[in-house]
Motif scaffolding. Sequence first.
Motif, PDB file in Angstrom:
ATOM      1  N   UNK A 117      -9.846   4.714   0.532  1.00 29.90           N
ATOM      2  CA  UNK A 117     -10.179   3.291   0.032  1.00 29.90           C
ATOM      3  C   UNK A 117      -9.345   2.114   1.030  1.00 29.90           C
ATOM      4  N   UNK A 118      -8.203   2.570   1.249  1.00 34.16           N
ATOM      5  CA  UNK A 118      -7.214   1.609   1.371  1.00 34.16           C
ATOM      6  C   UNK A 118      -6.831   1.989   2.954  1.00 34.16           C
TER       7      UNK A 118
ATOM      8  N   UNK B 202      -1.749   6.994  -7.349  1.00 35.40           N
ATOM      9  CA  UNK B 202      -1.077   5.569  -7.360  1.00 35.40           C
ATOM     10  C   UNK B 202      -1.245   5.115  -5.981  1.00 35.40           C
ATOM     11  N   UNK B 203      -2.275   4.100  -5.723  1.00 35.28           N
ATOM     12  CA  UNK B 203      -2.424   3.812  -4.249  1.00 35.28           C
ATOM     13  C   UNK B 203      -1.656   2.419  -3.756  1.00 35.28           C
TER      14      UNK B 203
ATOM     15  N   UNK C 186      -5.349  -0.546   5.805  1.00 33.88           N
ATOM     16  CA  UNK C 186      -4.769  -1.740   5.030  1.00 33.88           C
ATOM     17  C   UNK C 186      -3.337  -1.956   4.926  1.00 33.88           C
ATOM     18  N   UNK C 187      -2.515  -0.806   5.173  1.00 36.75           N
ATOM     19  CA  UNK C 187      -1.233  -0.836   4.909  1.00 36.75           C
ATOM     20  C   UNK C 187      -0.471  -1.208   6.074  1.00 36.75           C
ATOM     21  N   UNK C 188       0.881  -1.549   5.843  1.00 33.86           N
ATOM     22  CA  UNK C 188       1.716  -1.301   4.812  1.00 33.86           C
ATOM     23  C   UNK C 188       1.794  -2.127   3.701  1.00 33.86           C
TER      24      UNK C 188
ATOM     25  N   UNK D 192       0.850  -1.286  -0.110  1.00 28.89           N
ATOM     26  CA  UNK D 192       0.021  -0.059  -0.031  1.00 28.89           C
ATOM     27  C   UNK D 192       0.931   1.133   0.066  1.00 28.89           C
ATOM     28  N   UNK D 193       0.793   1.903  -0.904  1.00 28.32           N
ATOM     29  CA  UNK D 193       1.769   3.095  -1.234  1.00 28.32           C
ATOM     30  C   UNK D 193       1.114   4.442  -0.355  1.00 28.32           C
TER      31      UNK D 193
END
Length: 189
Positions: free
Chosen positions: A114-115, A141-142, A118-120, A108-109
């Motif tokens: 939406x994200x 860019x996600x 959820x990261x990294x 996950x950038x």
Amino acid sequence: MRELKILVINNYGQFCHLIHRTVRDLDMDTKIVSNTTPVEEILEQEPDGIILSGGPSMERIGLCQEYVESIDRPILGICLGHQLIARTFGGQTGSGDLGGYAEIDVEVLEEDDILKGLGPRTSVWASHADEVIALPEGFLHLARSDVCEIEAMRHPDRPIYGVQWHPEVAHTAQGEELFMNFFEVCENY
């Protein structure tokens, strides 16, 4: 969170009904809609959000490009839905190196709406027979992976998101969280 109305656009993918069931099981009012339904009929249903399902090919996307261009609601594109969003806004799609479904480790950038959470890194289930190979101009860019540079993206101004993977399948870690993040976007729009 209140019950939202989420329309799932059927692009003839094998997981369309699973998307619908997942959304329903997350306590949302949901309905599967043909991708040939006129925009006016979609708007008459007053959806809070739209999910573009995956599907076998760009030749069978019906009116989806028109939906993305003209419907002012949050939109989540999954797999083919992600690719058609990219093409609608001038991005490029092409064949990937990894056809068939497989577990993919995604980086996950940007923990965008939406994200969020959820990261990294997260483990997802995806097919890369086709994929986005060039972002549309201005898109964020996600997420990326070792097999696909553009695993997730977002429109710069509108709540339009695309993910290459399938959050609706049990093999995807944090799939429900992604849907809940999308519902939060819909609720606040």
